[in-house]
Design a protein around this motif. Structure first.
Motif, mmCIF file in Angstrom:
data_model
loop_
_atom_site.group_PDB
_atom_site.id
_atom_site.type_symbol
_atom_site.label_atom_id
_atom_site.label_comp_id
_atom_site.label_asym_id
_atom_site.label_seq_id
_atom_site.Cartn_x
_atom_site.Cartn_y
_atom_site.Cartn_z
ATOM 1 N N GLY B 29 0.814 -1.217 0.000
ATOM 2 C CA GLY B 29 0.000 0.000 0.000
ATOM 3 C C GLY B 29 0.844 1.261 0.000
ATOM 4 N N GLY B 30 0.247 2.353 0.457
ATOM 5 C CA GLY B 30 0.961 3.615 0.538
ATOM 6 C C GLY B 30 0.715 4.550 -0.636
ATOM 7 N N GLU B 31 -0.081 4.121 -1.608
ATOM 8 C CA GLU B 31 -0.277 4.966 -2.788
ATOM 9 C C GLU B 31 -1.397 5.981 -2.556
ATOM 10 O OE1 GLU B 31 -1.111 1.887 -2.444
ATOM 11 O OE2 GLU B 31 -2.828 1.283 -3.664
ATOM 12 N N SER B 32 -1.280 7.119 -3.256
ATOM 13 C CA SER B 32 -2.341 8.123 -3.145
ATOM 14 C C SER B 32 -2.912 8.459 -4.520
ATOM 15 C CB SER B 32 -1.822 9.372 -2.437
ATOM 16 O OG SER B 32 -0.599 9.761 -2.989
ATOM 17 N N VAL B 33 -2.912 7.453 -5.389
ATOM 18 C CA VAL B 33 -3.512 7.612 -6.719
ATOM 19 C C VAL B 33 -4.441 6.435 -6.977
ATOM 20 C CG1 VAL B 33 -1.626 8.928 -7.734
ATOM 21 C CG2 VAL B 33 -1.548 6.427 -7.807
ATOM 22 N N GLN B 34 -5.289 6.576 -7.991
ATOM 23 C CA GLN B 34 -6.167 5.476 -8.365
ATOM 24 C C GLN B 34 -5.325 4.331 -8.942
ATOM 25 O OE1 GLN B 34 -8.957 7.448 -10.928
ATOM 26 N NE2 GLN B 34 -10.143 8.232 -9.206
ATOM 27 N N PRO B 35 -5.899 3.123 -8.961
ATOM 28 C CA PRO B 35 -5.129 1.948 -9.365
ATOM 29 C C PRO B 35 -4.364 2.131 -10.683
ATOM 30 C CG PRO B 35 -7.290 1.287 -8.581
ATOM 31 C CD PRO B 35 -7.279 2.778 -8.584
ATOM 32 N N LEU B 36 -3.079 1.870 -10.622
ATOM 33 C CA LEU B 36 -2.179 1.905 -11.786
ATOM 34 C C LEU B 36 -2.046 3.294 -12.429
ATOM 35 C CD1 LEU B 36 -3.186 -1.487 -13.500
ATOM 36 C CD2 LEU B 36 -1.351 -1.091 -11.856
ATOM 37 N N CYS B 37 -2.591 4.321 -11.773
ATOM 38 C CA CYS B 37 -2.509 5.670 -12.342
ATOM 39 C C CYS B 37 -1.238 6.368 -11.849
ATOM 40 C CB CYS B 37 -3.763 6.473 -11.997
ATOM 41 S SG CYS B 37 -5.239 5.825 -12.816
ATOM 42 N N PHE B 38 -0.116 5.778 -12.187
ATOM 43 C CA PHE B 38 1.167 6.308 -11.733
ATOM 44 C C PHE B 38 1.451 7.695 -12.301
ATOM 45 C CE2 PHE B 38 1.662 1.638 -11.980
ATOM 46 C CZ PHE B 38 1.730 1.397 -10.629
ATOM 47 N N PHE B 39 0.776 8.018 -13.391
ATOM 48 C CA PHE B 39 0.996 9.312 -14.045
ATOM 49 C C PHE B 39 0.390 10.467 -13.247
ATOM 50 C CE2 PHE B 39 -2.526 6.881 -15.795
ATOM 51 C CZ PHE B 39 -3.607 7.705 -15.503
ATOM 52 N N ARG B 228 -14.971 0.081 -5.260
ATOM 53 C CA ARG B 228 -15.675 0.821 -4.202
ATOM 54 C C ARG B 228 -14.799 1.007 -2.974
ATOM 55 N NH1 ARG B 228 -21.353 -1.718 -3.053
ATOM 56 N NH2 ARG B 228 -21.522 0.198 -1.840
ATOM 57 N N VAL B 229 -14.036 -0.029 -2.653
ATOM 58 C CA VAL B 229 -13.147 0.076 -1.485
ATOM 59 C C VAL B 229 -12.102 1.162 -1.731
ATOM 60 C CG1 VAL B 229 -11.277 -1.133 -0.279
ATOM 61 C CG2 VAL B 229 -13.495 -2.253 -0.580
ATOM 62 N N ARG B 230 -11.551 1.169 -2.945
ATOM 63 C CA ARG B 230 -10.508 2.156 -3.217
ATOM 64 C C ARG B 230 -11.097 3.564 -3.278
ATOM 65 N NH1 ARG B 230 -5.520 0.627 -3.668
ATOM 66 N NH2 ARG B 230 -6.289 -0.414 -1.831
ATOM 67 N N SER B 231 -12.302 3.718 -3.813
ATOM 68 C CA SER B 231 -12.942 5.034 -3.818
ATOM 69 C C SER B 231 -13.204 5.498 -2.391
ATOM 70 C CB SER B 231 -14.273 5.005 -4.573
ATOM 71 O OG SER B 231 -14.056 4.646 -5.901
ATOM 72 N N ALA B 232 -13.654 4.571 -1.535
ATOM 73 C CA ALA B 232 -13.940 4.931 -0.143
ATOM 74 C C ALA B 232 -12.656 5.381 0.553
ATOM 75 C CB ALA B 232 -14.553 3.744 0.594
ATOM 76 N N SER B 292 -5.944 -3.953 -6.401
ATOM 77 C CA SER B 292 -5.163 -4.841 -5.528
ATOM 78 C C SER B 292 -3.754 -4.271 -5.374
ATOM 79 C CB SER B 292 -5.066 -6.247 -6.125
ATOM 80 O OG SER B 292 -6.331 -6.856 -6.155
ATOM 81 N N ASP B 293 -3.257 -4.264 -4.129
ATOM 82 C CA ASP B 293 -1.893 -3.792 -3.882
ATOM 83 C C ASP B 293 -0.898 -4.921 -4.037
ATOM 84 O OD1 ASP B 293 -2.157 -0.904 -2.889
ATOM 85 O OD2 ASP B 293 -3.742 -1.983 -1.836
ATOM 86 N N ALA B 294 -1.393 -6.148 -3.973
ATOM 87 C CA ALA B 294 -0.542 -7.306 -4.229
ATOM 88 C C ALA B 294 -1.420 -8.431 -4.742
ATOM 89 C CB ALA B 294 0.178 -7.752 -2.960
ATOM 90 N N VAL B 295 -0.866 -9.206 -5.662
ATOM 91 C CA VAL B 295 -1.556 -10.409 -6.131
ATOM 92 C C VAL B 295 -0.655 -11.604 -5.853
ATOM 93 C CG1 VAL B 295 -3.056 -9.406 -7.898
ATOM 94 C CG2 VAL B 295 -0.683 -9.963 -8.478
ATOM 95 N N ILE B 296 -1.279 -12.697 -5.441
ATOM 96 C CA ILE B 296 -0.533 -13.924 -5.183
ATOM 97 C C ILE B 296 -0.798 -14.882 -6.338
ATOM 98 C CG2 ILE B 296 -0.305 -15.907 -3.633
ATOM 99 C CD1 ILE B 296 -0.916 -13.955 -1.322
ATOM 100 N N LEU B 297 0.302 -15.327 -6.977
ATOM 101 C CA LEU B 297 0.214 -16.121 -8.204
ATOM 102 C C LEU B 297 0.986 -17.415 -8.039
ATOM 103 C CD1 LEU B 297 1.003 -13.193 -10.687
ATOM 104 C CD2 LEU B 297 -1.246 -13.997 -9.955
ATOM 105 N N ARG B 298 0.703 -18.367 -8.911
ATOM 106 C CA ARG B 298 1.320 -19.677 -8.784
ATOM 107 C C ARG B 298 2.349 -19.961 -9.879
ATOM 108 N NH1 ARG B 298 -2.895 -24.411 -8.099
ATOM 109 N NH2 ARG B 298 -3.251 -23.170 -6.218
ATOM 110 N N HIS B 299 2.018 -19.675 -11.122
ATOM 111 C CA HIS B 299 2.866 -20.137 -12.212
ATOM 112 C C HIS B 299 4.006 -19.150 -12.502
ATOM 113 C CE1 HIS B 299 4.101 -21.832 -16.020
ATOM 114 N NE2 HIS B 299 3.343 -22.884 -15.738
#
Ligand code: SF4
Lengths: 434, 314
Positions: B29-39, B228-232, B292-299
């Protein structure tokens, strides 16, 4: 910007003549503001007032028809705020420098990956041809693409080729060639895709095209910062009332991640969720289609209308007439979870989907749409007692209370109750003794 | 008039949660922008990728690449080390599937011994996932939390049914981080954060596990809950929803029929492994798109591609 009831009222004759079927001009105005009726239902409105209203009530984002598919027309940035309206389309891509074998393989796969899922056709709607320098070859490939019967998109900066292609969508207008491309799009009756070195340049070019009378456009997001552009364009259109950017978008993931089918799918997924209208990929294999078409179907579901599967008998794991029946509701999510777990169990079973209004088991039970009556009515409608020889019926664990009533309604049936959670079904089915 | 994009950064960022100790540390976490909106604002933290390894090993029939990757890694520790070597991996998730009473039903002691060995060997921060059986997970997590005191691990997850025991043991007694697991519903997510906080668990010790679904399997609920969670969090600055979100994509993606059915049974669908990778990679991208701030993947391939996907957007 949307007008309020009071603003509309000021434009009416304020005579309360009731010709519109409303008791007062104010009542009429409130309905227009809500979008319930259109302003021209008042026969006494002046042409100037109507013009003012139609401009003000014009949607922030245009709906553009590309080869029979409506794109754009969105009103919200996030689907839960209302709903997304027009689902994106997918396109495969042919390059004029590909060999005939390569082209045929893309087109064969395109044809093969075409199936139905929850009452919707799952396929890539478009074929995009990237023309390159060799015009004769490009024309050949365009004809091959056209013969696929899918919507034709042509990527070229050559106005002559663009005009002769008669494509649904031409990609290739920018600040330097927009006049010629505009002419080509008009001649061919094509929608025109516009790109720009920057968003400011794109904005300027769109303004020029609009001034030249062309409002049949899509915005090309380019390759360098396509996601940033997608977001900034959509925010400008929907939040800041910038109608110049109120058009659908097109994004070429094959140009962003050349030769990488997984990354192309991931980018496609991003643009399904966020503001892509035409999403171009190198190919559409089953491996790509299964998650992407499913995702698109999910994202473009109206949050107010749950997705439903058609009621009926769904045989699982090669179930025959003597395999047990398991009954549940027609809510698509329930269907997918339950059928998935039943498949995983490896045990043959006839999954019976009843019409429960598209709600989950508990919700439809509470609403009286999933009951002993509805189950027995379903059995009668489907003629299950004649179609199937089994007399074993499994109820969802969450409606265990229905067991007695169902036994009364369906004499001769052995009524069992499944566990509460779908994940427990695998074990339950494997241990089931009939 | 020339177009000027309006940037959207928010004053109240998503809370930062630190996991790990010593050299092995990460911040969620720690971001203050919408998801993936690094710009929208410079120097925003990127989402992270965790690699799931199972205590019982993955069933690898029809998955030659996955099998080859873990070839010879016969212990959980060896698999964790392998997983940590993947470029793009930020943490390793030890999944104690084998503890499930309905499955291998391994003892808590055996799991603790394996976990200690794996945590000692793994060069990346470690996240613990249970077997979903409430009683067993409570016993297992309590024992693991004690045995690994000081490691500052993240435990996935505490649920409505067991948050008291988990909160008291994992977070309060032994100082680990806790995932609050709810079933794809913003109100349930918030409620769980409220009760955990009332228990005394600091918000900086909580991450949200909002549940997941594979693409096509009711993913609209996942997407809209994340949205909705991120907007809240960002727009309404709701302190009970500002925790970072960790999504376990692997288990969902690899358990739908598109990823399970063998090529023999569905020849037109092509190799199973490619279908599983695509399902996992597409679902991960869609989760990241919604916050999501992190995704857990297998492959290994999904890990590599998801890292490339994030990098392409930075
Ligand atoms: S028809 Fe026009 S003028 Fe007459 S009541 Fe309706 S809005 Fe008013």
């Amino acid at each position: 910007m949307a007008l309020k009831g009071l603003d509309i009222f000021k434009l009416t004759p304020k005579t309360n003549c009731k010709d519109c079927g409303n008791p007062t001009c104010m009542a009429f105005s409130m309905k227009v503001a809500q979008g319930a009726i259109s302003a021209d239902k008042c026969p006494h409105m002046s042409p100037e007032a109507l013009a003012k209203l139609s401009e003000a009530t014009e949607p922030p984002m245009k709906t553009i028809d590309v080869g029979g598919h409506k794109l754009g027309g969105e009103t919200v940035l996030l689907r839960h705020e209302k709903t997304f309206v027009n689902r994106n389309v997918f396109s495969v891509k042919l390059r004029a420098d590909m060999t005939d074998e390569e082209i045929d393989s893309v087109l064969e796969e395109l044809k093969a990956v075409d199936y139905e899922r929850i009452n919707e056709r799952m396929y890539a709607e478009c074929v995009c041809v990237e023309c390159g320098e060799d015009k004769a070859r490009a024309a050949e490939v365009i004809e091959k693409a056209r013969s696929s019967g899918r919507v034709l998109i042509v990527k070229t900066r050559d106005a002559e080729l663009a005009a002769s292609a008669k494509a649904a969508l031409i990609l290739g207008a920018d600040a330097s060639n927009w006049e010629a491309m505009n002419g080509a799009a008009k001649t061919a009756g094509s929608v025109l895709g516009v790109s720009g070195a920057s968003l400011a340049e794109l904005h300027d070019t769109v303004e020029k095209l609009e001034a030249a009378g062309n409002k049949n456009l899509v915005l090309d997001l380019g390759t360098g910062d396509a996601f940033k552009r997608a977001v900034q364009i959509r925010r400008a259109a929907l939040k800041d009332g910038d109608r110049t950017f109120g058009y659908p978008s097109v994004v070429d993931t094959a140009a962003i991640a050349p030769g990488d089918p997984v990354l192309q799918s991931q980018l496609a997924a991003l643009f399904v969720c966020r503001y892509g209208s035409v999403i171009i990929m190198d190919r559409m294999s089953y491996a790509q289609a299964l998650p992407l078409f499913g995702l698109r179907q999910n994202i473009f579901t109206d949050p107010q209308k749950p997705m439903k599967v058609a009621p009926g008998i769904y045989p699982i794991n090669g179930a025959g007439p003597d395999s047990p029946c398991a009954v549940t509701v027609d809510f698509a999510l329930t269907y997918f979870v339950v059928s998935g777990e039943l498949e995983r169990s490896g045990m043959p079973v006839n999954l019976c989907i009843t019409d429960a209004g598209g709600y989950s088991v508990l919700t439809s039970w509470a609403a009286g749409k999933f009951s002993a009556n509805s189950i027995s009515a379903f059995f009668a409608e489907q003629d299950i007692e004649n179609k199937l020889t089994t007399r074993t019926l499994i109820l969802p664990g969450k409606v265990a209370v229905l067991k007695g009533e169902v036994e009364n309604k369906l004499p001769g049936w052995n009524v069992l109750v499944a566990p509460n959670e779908a994940v427990q079904l695998v074990k339950y089915m494997r241990e089931l003794k009939i | 008039m020339s177009f000027e994009p309006k940037l959207r950064a928010y004053t109240a960022p998503v809370f930062s949660v630190e996991v790990g100790s010593g050299e092995r540390k990460l911040t969620l976490g720690g971001e203050s922008v919408q998801p993936l909106c690094f710009f929208d604002k410079p120097d925003q933290p990127a989402p992270l990728i965790g690699v799931e390894v199972s205590d019982v090993g993955f069933e690898a029939e029809g998955l030659p690449e996955l099998a080859a990757f873990y070839e010879g890694a016969d212990t959980l520790a060896a698999r964790a080390v392998k997983a940590a070597s993947l470029p793009g991996a930020s943490f390793v998730c030890l999944h104690f599937e084998g503890a499930d009473p309905a499955g291998a039903n391994k003892s808590v002691e055996d799991c603790v011994a394996e976990a200690k060995e794996a945590v000692a060997a793994c060069p990346l921060p470690v996240v613990i996932a249970g077997c979903k059986n409430i009683e067993k997970d409570t016993a297992l997590f309590t024992a693991l939390a004690e045995a690994l005191t000081g490691e500052n691990l993240l435990f996935l997850s505490a649920r409505e049914e067991d948050y008291k025991a988990m909160g008291a043991a994992v977070a309060l007694a032994y100082g680990h981080k806790l995932g609050a697991e709810s079933a794809v519903d913003i109100n349930l997510a918030k409620q769980l954060n409220v009760v955990l906080t009332q228990l005394g668990v600091p918000s900086a010790s909580i991450v949200m596990n909002l549940g997941a679904a594979a693409a096509g399997y009711g993913f609209e609920y996942v997407a809209s809950t994340l949205d909705r969670v991120r907007s809240a969090a960002l727009e309404q600055q709701d302190g009970m929803l500002r925790m970072p979100v960790v999504t376990i994509v692997s288990a969902e993606a690899w358990s739908v029929k598109e990823a399970l059915v063998s090529e023999e049974d569905m020849p037109e669908w092509g190799p199973r492994e490619q279908r599983g990778i695509q399902m996992e990679a597409v679902t991960a991208a869609a989760c990241l798109a919604s916050g999501s701030d992190a995704v857990i993947l297998r492959h290994p391939v999904s890990v590599e591609k998801t890292a490339a996907f994030i990098a392409a957007l930075m």
